[in-house]
Design a protein around this motif. Structure first.
Motif, short mmCIF file in Angstrom:
data_model
loop_
_atom_site.label_atom_id
_atom_site.label_comp_id
_atom_site.label_asym_id
_atom_site.label_seq_id
_atom_site.Cartn_x
_atom_site.Cartn_y
_atom_site.Cartn_z
N GLN A 158 -9.94 0.15 -4.09
CA GLN A 158 -9.73 0.46 -5.50
C GLN A 158 -8.28 0.23 -5.91
O GLN A 158 -8.00 -0.26 -7.01
N HIS A 159 -7.37 0.56 -5.02
CA HIS A 159 -5.94 0.31 -5.28
C HIS A 159 -5.69 -1.18 -5.50
O HIS A 159 -5.01 -1.58 -6.46
N SER A 207 -7.11 -2.76 -8.75
CA SER A 207 -6.33 -2.45 -9.96
C SER A 207 -5.12 -3.36 -10.11
O SER A 207 -4.54 -3.43 -11.20
N GLU A 241 -10.64 3.62 -0.55
CA GLU A 241 -9.58 3.97 -1.50
C GLU A 241 -8.60 2.81 -1.69
O GLU A 241 -8.15 2.54 -2.81
N LEU A 242 -8.29 2.11 -0.61
CA LEU A 242 -7.39 0.98 -0.71
C LEU A 242 -8.02 -0.16 -1.50
O LEU A 242 -7.32 -0.89 -2.22
N TYR A 287 0.84 -1.20 0.00
CA TYR A 287 0.00 0.00 0.00
C TYR A 287 0.87 1.25 0.00
O TYR A 287 2.02 1.22 0.48
#
Length: 231
Positions: free
Chosen positions: A46-47, A50, A43-44, A33
Motif C-alpha cells: 500500500q505504501h 501510493s 502494508e508495504l 520504506y
C-alpha cells in the motif's frame, strides 16, 4: 518515455542505487520504506502504490527483498505499469519443507548485527571495497531493529507464487551467477509461472546492481527496446 521505479533491498533505503541509476540514464524514481515502522509486505504494498506515477508510463524494478512486492503490484497492476524487472529475488524462498519449522527462530536472529566483513563478502563478493562497506553500514544502521525483524519474518513467510500467473506485462529477471543469498531455483519458479518472461544471467554477486551497474543497465535497456519501450 517510461520512467523506472526502483524498489530497494531489505534495508529499504534506496541508498545503494546511486551508481546504477547513473548508468541507467533515464528518469528514475527511488522508493524508500519507513525505517521505524515494522511493516509486512501487505502494508508495504500500500505504501508503494501510493507513490507510483499516475500520469506517466513506468517500469517497476525490484531488488531482492522487494520481489514479492513487485509481483503483487504487477498481479493487480496500476494503469501505467508497462514492464517489471526482478533482480536477484523470489516469489518464495526455495526452502525445503522440513526447514519451514525454523523460520520463526531464524526471524529472531539479529542478522543486521553480523560482522561487516562477512556481510560485505556475501553481498558484494570479490567486488567489496571500503567505500561500499561504509555505504552498506550506513544503510543497515538507518533501520530500527524491530523493522529488520519484521522484514526478515516477511521474507521467510512470503509466497507470491499464485500471483505470478496474473502478470501480463513483460518481465525480465536478472540473475547473479555468484549469488550466495538467492539461489537459481528462485528464478526458475518465476520463469515457469510467467509465460514469455526472460532470464538474463550476469556474472556477479547478490548485489548485482551495485557491482555490475553497466551490465545490468545494458540488459534492462535492451529488454525495453525489445518490448518497444523508450527509457
Amino acid at each position: 518515455m517510461a520512467a523506472v521505479v526502483l524498489l530497494p533491498g531489505m534495508d529499504g533505503s534506496g541508498l545503494l542505487f546511486d551508481e546504477f541509476v547513473s548508468e541507467l540514464r533515464c528518469r528514475s524514481v527511488v522508493v524508500s520504506y519507513p525505517t521505524d515502522q515494522p511493516l509486512g509486505y501487505e502494508e508495504l504494498e500500500q505504501h508503494v502504490r501510493s507513490l507510483l506515477p499516475g500520469d506517466e508510463p513506468f517500469v517497476l524494478l525490484a531488488e531482492s527483498f522487494s520481489g514479492p512486492l513487485a509481483i503483487a503490484l504487477a498481479a493487480s497492476p496500476p494503469p501505467q505499469l508497462k514492464a517489471v524487472v526482478l533482480v536477484c529475488t523470489f516469489a518464495r524462498l526455495p526452502v525445503p519443507s522440513f526447514a519451514l519449522q525454523w523460520t520463526r527462530p531464524i526471524s529472531l536472529l539479529p542478522l543486521w548485527r553480523a560482522p561487516m566483513l562477512l556481510t560485505s563478502r556475501v553481498l558484494f563478493g570479490r567486488f567489496r571495497s571500503a567505500a561500499k562497506d561504509v555505504l552498506l553500514r550506513h544503510a543497515i544502521d538507518s533501520v530500527a531493529p524491530k523493522v529488520w525483524r519484521a522484514r526478515l519474518k516477511a521474507v521467510l513467510s512470503a509466497d507470491k507464487t499464485s500471483s505470478l500467473c496474473r502478470i501480463h506485462v513483460p518481465l525480465l529477471y536478472l540473475r547473479a551467477c555468484q549469488d550466495r543469498v538467492v539461489f537459481p531455483a528462485a528464478s526458475a519458479v518465476i520463469s515457469a509461472h510467467v509465460p514469455g518472461s526472460k532470464v538474463d544471467s550476469i556474472d556477479g554477486p547478490h548485489f548485482l546492481l551495485q557491482t555490475k551497474p553497466q551490465e545490468s543497465a545494458a540488459a534492462i535497456r535492451a529488454f525495453a527496446v525489445e518490448h518497444g519501450l523508450a527509457l
